[in-house]
Design a protein around this motif. Structure first.
Motif, mmCIF file in Angstrom:
data_model
loop_
_atom_site.group_PDB
_atom_site.id
_atom_site.type_symbol
_atom_site.label_atom_id
_atom_site.label_comp_id
_atom_site.label_asym_id
_atom_site.label_seq_id
_atom_site.Cartn_x
_atom_site.Cartn_y
_atom_site.Cartn_z
ATOM 1 N N VAL A 142 0.848 -1.193 0.000
ATOM 2 C CA VAL A 142 0.000 0.000 0.000
ATOM 3 C C VAL A 142 0.883 1.243 0.000
ATOM 4 C CG1 VAL A 142 -1.796 1.282 1.208
ATOM 5 C CG2 VAL A 142 -1.823 -1.228 1.231
ATOM 6 N N PHE A 143 0.611 2.145 -0.938
ATOM 7 C CA PHE A 143 1.341 3.395 -1.077
ATOM 8 C C PHE A 143 0.473 4.527 -0.527
ATOM 9 C CE2 PHE A 143 2.920 0.474 -4.135
ATOM 10 C CZ PHE A 143 4.262 0.763 -4.328
ATOM 11 N N THR A 144 1.093 5.380 0.321
ATOM 12 C CA THR A 144 0.364 6.502 0.906
ATOM 13 C C THR A 144 1.220 7.754 0.834
ATOM 14 O OG1 THR A 144 -0.701 4.992 2.482
ATOM 15 C CG2 THR A 144 -0.867 7.354 2.927
ATOM 16 N N PHE A 145 0.626 8.826 0.341
ATOM 17 C CA PHE A 145 1.274 10.137 0.374
ATOM 18 C C PHE A 145 0.918 10.855 1.667
ATOM 19 C CE2 PHE A 145 1.616 10.240 -4.447
ATOM 20 C CZ PHE A 145 2.994 10.393 -4.462
ATOM 21 N N TYR A 146 1.871 11.612 2.177
ATOM 22 C CA TYR A 146 1.657 12.462 3.353
ATOM 23 C C TYR A 146 2.126 13.868 3.021
ATOM 24 C CZ TYR A 146 1.266 8.092 6.035
ATOM 25 O OH TYR A 146 0.901 6.853 6.512
ATOM 26 N N VAL A 147 1.352 14.870 3.449
ATOM 27 C CA VAL A 147 1.752 16.267 3.355
ATOM 28 C C VAL A 147 1.702 16.848 4.752
ATOM 29 C CG1 VAL A 147 1.243 18.545 2.417
ATOM 30 C CG2 VAL A 147 0.899 16.512 0.993
ATOM 31 N N ASP A 148 2.844 17.311 5.232
ATOM 32 C CA ASP A 148 2.962 17.834 6.600
ATOM 33 C C ASP A 148 2.404 16.856 7.617
ATOM 34 O OD1 ASP A 148 4.298 20.195 5.942
ATOM 35 O OD2 ASP A 148 2.426 21.235 5.483
ATOM 36 N N GLY A 149 2.656 15.582 7.380
ATOM 37 C CA GLY A 149 2.273 14.537 8.323
ATOM 38 C C GLY A 149 0.851 14.029 8.195
ATOM 39 N N THR A 150 0.065 14.622 7.324
ATOM 40 C CA THR A 150 -1.330 14.207 7.152
ATOM 41 C C THR A 150 -1.445 13.302 5.930
ATOM 42 O OG1 THR A 150 -2.176 16.226 8.156
ATOM 43 C CG2 THR A 150 -3.702 14.979 6.781
ATOM 44 N N ALA A 151 -2.007 12.110 6.136
ATOM 45 C CA ALA A 151 -2.120 11.142 5.053
ATOM 46 C C ALA A 151 -3.165 11.583 4.043
ATOM 47 C CB ALA A 151 -2.498 9.777 5.613
ATOM 48 N N SER A 152 -2.880 11.291 2.791
ATOM 49 C CA SER A 152 -3.879 11.473 1.746
ATOM 50 C C SER A 152 -5.094 10.605 2.072
ATOM 51 C CB SER A 152 -3.287 11.073 0.396
ATOM 52 O OG SER A 152 -4.247 11.132 -0.629
ATOM 53 N N THR A 153 -6.276 11.089 1.729
ATOM 54 C CA THR A 153 -7.486 10.316 2.008
ATOM 55 C C THR A 153 -7.611 9.099 1.106
ATOM 56 O OG1 THR A 153 -8.777 11.747 0.531
ATOM 57 C CG2 THR A 153 -8.739 12.323 2.877
ATOM 58 N N ARG A 200 8.312 3.370 7.098
ATOM 59 C CA ARG A 200 8.343 4.394 8.139
ATOM 60 C C ARG A 200 6.966 4.790 8.662
ATOM 61 N NH1 ARG A 200 12.898 7.015 9.851
ATOM 62 N NH2 ARG A 200 14.782 6.692 8.580
ATOM 63 N N TYR A 201 6.072 5.252 7.793
ATOM 64 C CA TYR A 201 4.835 5.868 8.262
ATOM 65 C C TYR A 201 3.630 4.998 7.927
ATOM 66 C CZ TYR A 201 8.039 9.836 8.328
ATOM 67 O OH TYR A 201 9.120 10.660 8.553
ATOM 68 N N THR A 202 2.795 4.769 8.927
ATOM 69 C CA THR A 202 1.568 3.990 8.729
ATOM 70 C C THR A 202 0.326 4.782 9.106
ATOM 71 O OG1 THR A 202 1.759 3.035 10.960
ATOM 72 C CG2 THR A 202 2.763 1.796 9.141
ATOM 73 N N THR A 203 0.506 5.943 9.696
ATOM 74 C CA THR A 203 -0.609 6.790 10.095
ATOM 75 C C THR A 203 -0.122 8.234 10.162
ATOM 76 O OG1 THR A 203 -2.375 7.067 11.751
ATOM 77 C CG2 THR A 203 -0.155 6.573 12.567
ATOM 78 N N ASN A 204 -1.042 9.171 10.423
ATOM 79 C CA ASN A 204 -0.633 10.569 10.514
ATOM 80 C C ASN A 204 0.468 10.745 11.549
ATOM 81 O OD1 ASN A 204 -2.606 11.109 8.640
ATOM 82 N ND2 ASN A 204 -3.994 12.133 10.050
ATOM 83 N N PHE A 205 1.359 11.699 11.303
ATOM 84 C CA PHE A 205 2.478 11.949 12.211
ATOM 85 C C PHE A 205 2.755 13.442 12.265
ATOM 86 C CE2 PHE A 205 4.123 11.199 7.969
ATOM 87 C CZ PHE A 205 5.069 12.193 7.791
ATOM 88 N N THR A 206 3.521 13.847 13.238
ATOM 89 C CA THR A 206 3.940 15.245 13.337
ATOM 90 C C THR A 206 5.112 15.472 12.391
ATOM 91 O OG1 THR A 206 3.260 15.375 15.650
ATOM 92 C CG2 THR A 206 4.807 17.053 14.863
ATOM 93 N N ALA A 207 4.953 16.405 11.476
ATOM 94 C CA ALA A 207 6.025 16.683 10.524
ATOM 95 C C ALA A 207 7.282 17.113 11.272
ATOM 96 C CB ALA A 207 5.589 17.776 9.551
ATOM 97 N N PRO A 208 8.459 16.771 10.762
ATOM 98 C CA PRO A 208 9.707 17.100 11.447
ATOM 99 C C PRO A 208 9.826 18.595 11.755
ATOM 100 C CG PRO A 208 10.123 15.592 9.642
ATOM 101 C CD PRO A 208 8.697 16.016 9.509
ATOM 102 N N THR A 209 10.284 18.882 12.955
ATOM 103 C CA THR A 209 10.481 20.266 13.396
ATOM 104 C C THR A 209 11.960 20.608 13.541
ATOM 105 O OG1 THR A 209 10.243 19.570 15.703
ATOM 106 C CG2 THR A 209 8.257 20.344 14.584
ATOM 107 N N SER A 210 12.814 19.698 13.117
ATOM 108 C CA SER A 210 14.259 19.935 13.127
ATOM 109 C C SER A 210 14.876 19.032 12.059
ATOM 110 C CB SER A 210 14.858 19.631 14.499
ATOM 111 O OG SER A 210 14.656 18.270 14.841
ATOM 112 N N GLN A 211 16.171 19.181 11.830
ATOM 113 C CA GLN A 211 16.855 18.328 10.871
ATOM 114 C C GLN A 211 16.657 16.862 11.224
ATOM 115 O OE1 GLN A 211 20.899 19.968 11.207
ATOM 116 N NE2 GLN A 211 20.729 20.603 9.080
#
Length: 288
Positions: A142-153, A200-211
């Motif tokens: 399963v392929f999922t795009f995320y933008v700023d930690g929010t998964a595509s619907t 790495r990502y299977t659900t919404n996450f907090t977008a990185p706030t540092s390097q």
């Protein structure tokens, strides 16, 4: 701060404050692609692509042959134009007929392109002339795009999608690196990381706030004799075994610093107080 538990799976990692891959691959810049201080997400620099022939590329390598396994492609992007409707962020493949790429369409939505066809478009879009964190995660099939930690619907499922190539490119499709305008990115890219063998990502996450984290970090505080914080002190991190300079940093307003390290070997940390005296404040430190 803990190390990246998947650092061993990372095959390409660029902070974009220089043309250095933290995994050791030699990066070639094509066209006018260059490190720029005009925009940055975290550390004052990113890489600028003008959309007319620019790209970054590591050597051909089997690290980019993902096969049918899990992987994750992520970066911070700052597009300044999507007029072409085919602004490639990252791609890997064999030739113009066999490849995958992650790009932006004319609506600034993320697109997965596979073997010449757009097979998956995200429901969410990135900003124009602003920073967005983007990720494409393949978990099982399963392929999922995320933008700023929010998964595509919406997601995309394809058990047979097989990434067989060894040619990788940033800012361009692999087969069109040397073309003038075909599928080129226009804008800035920062903090790009490619992980093989883990989505790495299977659900919404907090977008990185540092390097992004590496094998570990060395953190500390610099104080004067009276115990007051020293802001703006230059920090240099050397590999203990051979004395090579690995990283530089500057203390913040509270005298604190954090330095990413791409090995878990011993390191020596030297602080320059802005005078003629250089003081070694840590010796044989192990990143953690």
């Amino acid at each position: 701060m803990a190390a990246d538990p998947l650092w061993g799976n990372v095959v390409l990692a660029m902070h974009m404050n220089s043309l250095v891959d933290e995994k050791g691959k030699i990066i070639t810049a094509g066209g006018n692609a260059a490190i720029s201080a005009a925009q940055s997400k975290f550390d004052g620099y990113s890489c600028f692509f003008d959309g007319t022939g620019d790209y970054l590329s590591p050597p051909n390598h089997s690290d980019f042959t993902f096969g049918t396994g899990e992987f994750c492609i992520e970066a911070h992007v700052y597009p300044t134009s999507v007029a072409s409707g085919a602004c490639t962020i990252f791609g890997v493949g064999v030739n113009s007929a066999t490849f995958i790429s992650v790009k932006l369409d004319a609506n600034r939505k993320l697109v997965l392109r596979y073997n010449g066809s757009d097979v998956y478009t995200s429901s969410n879009a990135v900003a124009l002339n602003a920073w967005s964190h983007i990720a494409l995660a393949r978990v099982v099939n399963v392929f999922t795009f995320y933008v700023d930690g929010t998964a595509s619907t919406n997601t995309y499922t394809n058990a047979g999608l097989n990434v067989t190539g060894t040619i990788a490119a940033i800012g361009a499709e692999p087969a069109y690196k040397d073309a003038t305008t075909t599928s080129k990115f226009t804008g800035y890219i920062d903090e790009l990381k490619v992980t093989k063998g883990a989505g790495r990502y299977t659900t919404n996450f907090t977008a990185p706030t540092s390097q992004f984290l590496e094998a570990g970090q060395i953190s500390g505080s610099v104080l004067n004799a009276a115990g007051a914080a020293i802001a703006g002190a230059a920090i240099r991190v050397y590999l203990d075994s051979d004395g090579s300079l690995l990283r530089t940093a500057v203390t913040d307003g509270s005298g604190n610093f954090t330095v990413n390290c791409n090995t878990t070997n011993y390191h020596d940390v030297v602080c320059d107080f802005g005078t003629s005296e250089n003081k070694q404040i840590w010796s044989r430190m192990t990143p953690g």
